[in-house]
Design a protein around this motif. Sequence first.
Motif, mmCIF file in Angstrom:
data_model
loop_
_atom_site.group_PDB
_atom_site.id
_atom_site.type_symbol
_atom_site.label_atom_id
_atom_site.label_comp_id
_atom_site.label_asym_id
_atom_site.label_seq_id
_atom_site.Cartn_x
_atom_site.Cartn_y
_atom_site.Cartn_z
ATOM 1 N N LEU A 1 13.285 -13.025 -28.468
ATOM 2 C CA LEU A 1 11.950 -12.408 -28.417
ATOM 3 C C LEU A 1 11.534 -12.036 -29.824
ATOM 4 C CD1 LEU A 1 9.471 -11.128 -27.045
ATOM 5 C CD2 LEU A 1 10.875 -9.092 -26.634
ATOM 6 N N ARG B 1 10.399 -16.398 -26.436
ATOM 7 C CA ARG B 1 9.066 -15.801 -26.345
ATOM 8 C C ARG B 1 8.616 -15.278 -27.702
ATOM 9 N NH1 ARG B 1 6.287 -12.098 -21.946
ATOM 10 N NH2 ARG B 1 4.597 -11.290 -23.233
ATOM 11 N N ASP C 1 5.451 -12.974 -29.202
ATOM 12 C CA ASP C 1 4.262 -12.151 -28.994
ATOM 13 C C ASP C 1 3.588 -11.979 -30.345
ATOM 14 O OD1 ASP C 1 4.782 -11.890 -26.304
ATOM 15 O OD2 ASP C 1 5.771 -9.951 -26.487
ATOM 16 N N GLN D 1 7.351 -19.258 -24.223
ATOM 17 C CA GLN D 1 6.079 -18.552 -24.097
ATOM 18 C C GLN D 1 5.556 -18.122 -25.460
ATOM 19 O OE1 GLN D 1 7.495 -15.318 -21.611
ATOM 20 N NE2 GLN D 1 6.373 -16.158 -19.879
ATOM 21 N N CYS E 1 2.362 -15.740 -26.750
ATOM 22 C CA CYS E 1 1.206 -14.871 -26.486
ATOM 23 C C CYS E 1 0.572 -14.582 -27.837
ATOM 24 C CB CYS E 1 1.634 -13.580 -25.795
ATOM 25 S SG CYS E 1 2.265 -13.834 -24.150
#
Length: 151
Positions: free
Chosen positions: A50, A65, A67, A81, A83
């Motif tokens: 992350l 992921r 972000d 992912q 974002c």
Amino acid sequence: MKTELNITLIAPGCAITGDMVVDHGVSCFGLLDGGIISTQGLLHVGEGGLLKGMAQGEHVRIDGRVDGDVHARGSLEVNGQVCGDIYYCGTIRLGPRASLNGILKRVARMRTIEADAARAEQIADQSLNQATSRFPERADSNVTDISKAIA
């Protein structure tokens, strides 16, 4: 001819807070709470990894992921992912598990490199200022004097 492979590994269960600038590859399987710039090699956010911040690199692979915004100067592969907005210059590959929440934009390579250099300089300045404010007794250390004497 022997070549060395330089890579920074952020292992599973490891958490790092703050921005990183490296001149080689990075594999993140843990938590990085900050941005990362890799000036060469592969920037890899592995499965279970992350990244809470911006990711910039020559070749970027996202299996975990992110972000934050992603900037890829060469190739980009997303199987995880993202974002945030994605800016890429070269090739892009979206895998079957890719999940994107943001804009996807192809940009000129020079524009991305200039942004990387400016961001890397800004992060380096901030890191130096933070280190000096946290450890004022080290601000006047003889490390710079020794490096000047050697040069």
